[in-house]
Design a protein around this motif. Structure first.
Motif, mmCIF file in Angstrom:
data_model
loop_
_atom_site.group_PDB
_atom_site.id
_atom_site.type_symbol
_atom_site.label_atom_id
_atom_site.label_comp_id
_atom_site.label_asym_id
_atom_site.label_seq_id
_atom_site.Cartn_x
_atom_site.Cartn_y
_atom_site.Cartn_z
ATOM 1 N N ILE A 36 -3.420 22.741 44.210
ATOM 2 C CA ILE A 36 -2.809 22.015 45.260
ATOM 3 C C ILE A 36 -3.321 20.270 44.931
ATOM 4 N N LEU A 37 -2.249 19.692 45.280
ATOM 5 C CA LEU A 37 -2.617 18.188 44.644
ATOM 6 C C LEU A 37 -2.759 17.206 45.668
ATOM 7 N N PRO B 181 -1.427 13.818 46.826
ATOM 8 C CA PRO B 181 -0.439 13.038 46.246
ATOM 9 C C PRO B 181 -0.917 11.531 46.090
ATOM 10 N N ASP C 9 -3.520 16.537 51.841
ATOM 11 C CA ASP C 9 -2.718 17.536 51.066
ATOM 12 C C ASP C 9 -1.285 16.760 51.075
ATOM 13 N N LEU D 18 3.452 23.072 48.824
ATOM 14 C CA LEU D 18 2.906 21.795 48.308
ATOM 15 C C LEU D 18 1.715 21.292 49.431
ATOM 16 N N THR D 19 1.680 22.069 50.524
ATOM 17 C CA THR D 19 0.707 21.698 51.470
ATOM 18 C C THR D 19 0.050 22.828 52.312
HETATM 19 NA NA NA Z 1 -0.542 18.717 48.426
#
Ligand code: NA
Ligand SMILES: NC(=O)c1ccc[n+]([C@@H]2O[C@H](COP(=O)([O-])OP(=O)(O)OC[C@H]3O[C@@H](n4cnc5c(N)ncnc54)[C@H](O)[C@@H]3O)[C@@H](O)[C@H]2O)c1
Ligand SMILES: N=C(N)NCCCC=O
Length: 493
Positions: free
Chosen positions: A23-24, A26, A93, A182-183
């Motif tokens: 999980i990145l 942004p 997130d 993504l979150t």
């Molecule tokens: Na994220």
């Protein structure tokens, strides 16, 4: 980094095939978490757990409304107690500014409180009926739908989860929830809270993973009684098609291309600021974004100059630095939005400001985009037709009320719309003429747990929030009572 897991039947567990997903953040592309990356096997296990909990165990479903409400109040309190932690997670997130993330968490806690209160209010009705077969009496009873699949997007991670989980649980359903891949981080904390307050095992299950792998089985499964989805119109169509198999109930909160109509008599500074809140809040990644500004021709030049001046002055930075705008949610989203910008230029829209990445200072590695305004747009341009889901606004002019309404409704979507004018009767006329489910007069974007939220046309069907939001998750049973038991003599002519 410890991997966050699925929560199935009251237990934390890794994805059955052992896969994980990074999980990145942004704002810089750093890995901020590792989570289970589930496949259909995990989702099917979660569905089985929810099915057992609902149909066999039945302890949540048969728990009295006031006792379920107690549990929801405790969830609300726990969210409130962890506001800073949850806000920081959504901020890291998703990218959103910290002050926006804090509002989301407060709204989420209030949403659990709202449905805790609502489940204890009178429901159903009592009906006087004609005496067909003798004296009878009818009433209606609200019951949970059963096993509900809930799927949410990345733009308001905890809040979109809550808009569905709070009413679904209040109504007594058992659920399988799949947040956006993504979150997912704040959703994991929410399920820690569910565990701590003691929701019965299997009542709420969490499956982390992609849409096609972990989400689609919820739409396909004949053991799921209802699916409710917030996300893009395209995915909503896939879900509605899949749901036909067992005719499960479907709720869809989809995209929009919402008009924000500004008449020349509007308060200029107010309209400019609300227009910014309309399309730059959450980096424009809001389903209701006022992404088409329709402005009366005589005010256009002054309005656009002031909007551009204020847009250019917005601070941009990592959400944790609490700027006016953070990064878009992902590299993919940035690329998608930049594509819309290039095509708008190619189609002849006039770029007034923004239109490019923001890479200053600590933003170099993040997915930041400058607030972007296109003037001289026409209804046939892609920028006026497609949902961009970024901080990009298209400006068109109108010369009278009828033209404003025609342009506003010239879209396949119907989620939202706004109107700015100091003429009260005109505000009400225009608002009434909008084919959209959420409207604003002299403001744009604030919304409340108490009022129903949802779209007309291709923005979906069903409503989140308010009383309607609870009804979505309930079946209504008709109960007919014979007040004079015994033979009626129908076959003894
Ligand atoms: Na994220
Ligand atoms: N109307 C509303 O209330 C509302 C609110 C927020 C966002 N949105 C919309 O959401 C969109 C942006 O979110 P997104 O990019 O996450 O949307 P998306 O449709 O790509 O994904 C939404 C969710 O659906 C899942 N998904 C994807 N494919 C699936 C499939 N085949 N089967 C089951 N699930 C699947 C995703 O994993 C994610 O959890 C925008 O169009 C926006 O307008 C609408
Ligand atoms: N003002 C708020 N909280 N809006 C949430 C909008 C959800 C859809 O994207």
């Amino acid at each position: 980094m410890q991997s966050r897991q699925n929560y199935i039947n009251g237990q934390w567990q890794a994805a059955l095939l052992g896969q994980t997903r990074d999980i990145l953040n942004p704002a810089n592309g750093d890995v901020i978490g590792v989570v289970a990356d589930s496949t259909a096997e995990d989702t099917l296990q979660a569905i089985a757990a929810a099915k057992h909990a609902f149909y066999q165990q039945g302890d949540w479903r048969h728990m009295s409304g006031p006792r379920r409400a107690d549990m929801l109040y405790r969830i609300a309190d726990a969210i409130r107690a962890r506001t800073e932690e949850l806000a920081l997670l959504d901020c890291l997130d998703n990218g959103k500014p910290l002050r926006e993330a804090r509002c989301d968490i407060e709204d989420a806690a209030a949403c659990f409180r709202y449905y805790a209160g609502l489940i204890g209010k009178p429901q159903g009705g009592v009906y006087e009926v004609p005496d067909g077969f003798g004296p009878m009496h009818a009433y209606s009873l609200h019951e949970p739908v059963g096993v509900c699949g809930l799927i949410t997007p990345w733009n308001y991670p905890l809040l979109m989860a809550t808009w569905k989980l709070a009413p679904a649980l209040a109504a007594g359903n058992c659920v399988v929830f799949k947040p956006s891949e993504l979150t997912p981080l704040s959703s994991v904390v929410l399920f820690e809270i569910f565990h701590e307050v003691g929701l019965p095992a299997g009542t709420a299950n969490l499956v982390l993973g992609s849409g096609p792998a972990a989400g689609q089985p919820l739409a396909d499964s004949h053991d799921v009684d209802m699916i409710t989805f917030t996300g893009s119109t395209r995915t909503g169509q896939l879900i509605a098609r899949a749901a036909v198999g067992n005719l499960k109930r479907v709720g869809l909160e989809l995209g929009g291309k919402s008009p924000n109509i500004i008449f020349a008599d509007a308060d200029l500074e107010g309209a400019v600021e609300w227009a910014m809140i309309g399309v730059f809040f959450n980096q424009g990644q809001v389903c209701s974004a006022g992404s088409r500004i329709l402005i009366e021709a005589s005010l256009k030049d002054r309005f656009v100059a002031r909007l551009a001046e204020r847009a250019n002055a917005m601070t941009i930075g990592p959400g944790v630095s609490d700027p006016d705008m953070g990064p878009l949610v992902s590299a993919g989203q940035l690329e998608k939005v930049l594509g819309f910008i290039e095509r708008a230029k190619a189609e002849g829209a006039t770029l007034v400001c923004g239109g490019q990445r923001h890479t200053d200072g600590d933003c170099a590695r993040g997915y930041f985009l400058r607030p972007t305004i296109f003037d001289n747009c026409r209804s046939d341009m892609e920028i006026c037709r497609e949902e961009v889901f970024g901080p990009v606004v298209a400006i068109q002019t109108f010369s009278d009320e009828a033209e404003a309404i025609r342009l506003a409704n010239d879209t396949p979507y119907g989620l939202a719309g706004g109107v700015f004018t100091t003429d009260g009767a005109r505000a009400l006329r225009v608002m009434k003429a909008l084919r959209a489910g959420v409207t604003w007069i002299n403001c744009y974007n604030p919304t409340f747990n108490e009022a129903p939220w949802g779209g007309y046309k291709m923005s979906g069907y069903g409503r989140d929030l308010g009383v309607n939001g609870l009804l979505e998750y309930q079946q209504v049973k008709q109960v007919n009572i014979n007040l004079q038991p015994g033979p009626v003599g129908w076959y003894s002519r």
